[in-house]
Design a protein around this motif. Sequence first.
Motif, PDB file in Angstrom:
ATOM      1  N   ALA A 245     -59.791 -33.166  -9.349  1.00  0.00           N
ATOM      2  CA  ALA A 245     -58.403 -33.531  -9.640  1.00  0.00           C
ATOM      3  C   ALA A 245     -57.499 -32.301  -9.560  1.00  0.00           C
ATOM      4  CB  ALA A 245     -58.310 -34.168 -11.025  1.00  0.00           C
ATOM      5  N   THR A 246     -56.256 -32.551  -9.192  1.00  0.00           N
ATOM      6  CA  THR A 246     -55.268 -31.476  -9.108  1.00  0.00           C
ATOM      7  C   THR A 246     -54.163 -31.730 -10.128  1.00  0.00           C
ATOM      8  OG1 THR A 246     -54.082 -32.672  -7.387  1.00  0.00           O
ATOM      9  CG2 THR A 246     -55.740 -31.081  -6.663  1.00  0.00           C
ATOM     10  N   GLY A 247     -53.229 -30.816 -10.198  1.00  0.00           N
ATOM     11  CA  GLY A 247     -52.119 -30.970 -11.124  1.00  0.00           C
ATOM     12  C   GLY A 247     -52.595 -30.880 -12.567  1.00  0.00           C
ATOM     13  N   PRO A 248     -51.973 -31.629 -13.466  1.00  0.00           N
ATOM     14  CA  PRO A 248     -52.341 -31.543 -14.888  1.00  0.00           C
ATOM     15  C   PRO A 248     -53.802 -31.880 -15.175  1.00  0.00           C
ATOM     16  CG  PRO A 248     -50.278 -32.751 -14.620  1.00  0.00           C
ATOM     17  CD  PRO A 248     -50.833 -32.516 -13.256  1.00  0.00           C
TER      18      PRO A 248
ATOM     19  N   SER B 104     -56.328 -30.975 -13.507  1.00  0.00           N
ATOM     20  CA  SER B 104     -57.243 -29.911 -13.100  1.00  0.00           C
ATOM     21  C   SER B 104     -57.857 -29.197 -14.304  1.00  0.00           C
ATOM     22  CB  SER B 104     -56.541 -28.904 -12.186  1.00  0.00           C
ATOM     23  OG  SER B 104     -55.500 -28.248 -12.888  1.00  0.00           O
TER      24      SER B 104
ATOM     25  N   ASP C 162     -61.325 -30.409 -14.715  1.00  0.00           N
ATOM     26  CA  ASP C 162     -62.193 -30.344 -13.538  1.00  0.00           C
ATOM     27  C   ASP C 162     -63.302 -29.303 -13.710  1.00  0.00           C
ATOM     28  OD1 ASP C 162     -63.308 -30.782 -11.084  1.00  0.00           O
ATOM     29  OD2 ASP C 162     -61.779 -29.696  -9.965  1.00  0.00           O
TER      30      ASP C 162
END
Length: 192
Positions: A72-75, A77, A80
Amino acid sequence: YWILSRVKYEIDTYPRWEDLVSLETYPGGYEKLFAVRLFDLTDEKGELIGRITGDYLLMDAEKGRPVRIKGATGPLSVLDFPYEGRKIDKIEVPEVVLREQIRKAYYSELDLNGHMNNAHYIRWTVDMLPLEVLKENEIVSLQINYNASITYGVETKLIIGKNEAGNYLVAGNSLDDSVNYFTSEIILRKNK
């Protein structure tokens, strides 16, 4: 939106009346599709007396499907990384039923989404234990797997049995047993 899918409460030492305790929560990473959230319960000296592990699913509101945390990216992350603690296993419905009871979900038990609040699943589970068992024992661990939502007015058949380890299992099913709403496991120890 987030859904609590599984949770395990573990207590080593119960606080006494007027003891000050602290609850700290932090992300534990991902386990398959779950985002794991950890909670530590400490006493006044800062010593760990209990812990909670929660497996949450992040749902896509439009598709009604879980969102993958890994990569996942953004918030997201911040979640992750792989979870490396104790896993919360699936709990089976008891095969041998010791007792059953019908309960109905009332308005006061619902959350803002119209689903029964997770605290009431705990109450329903513990209420299935015989009183004499509760008088002689204390709960060391209580795990609940939320499998389907209980909503207002739903009648649920609660059943209690034991597993091979001698721990109590409680399940909440539809009256015709076609839906399993939740399963739980209670581990007890003799009162100190």
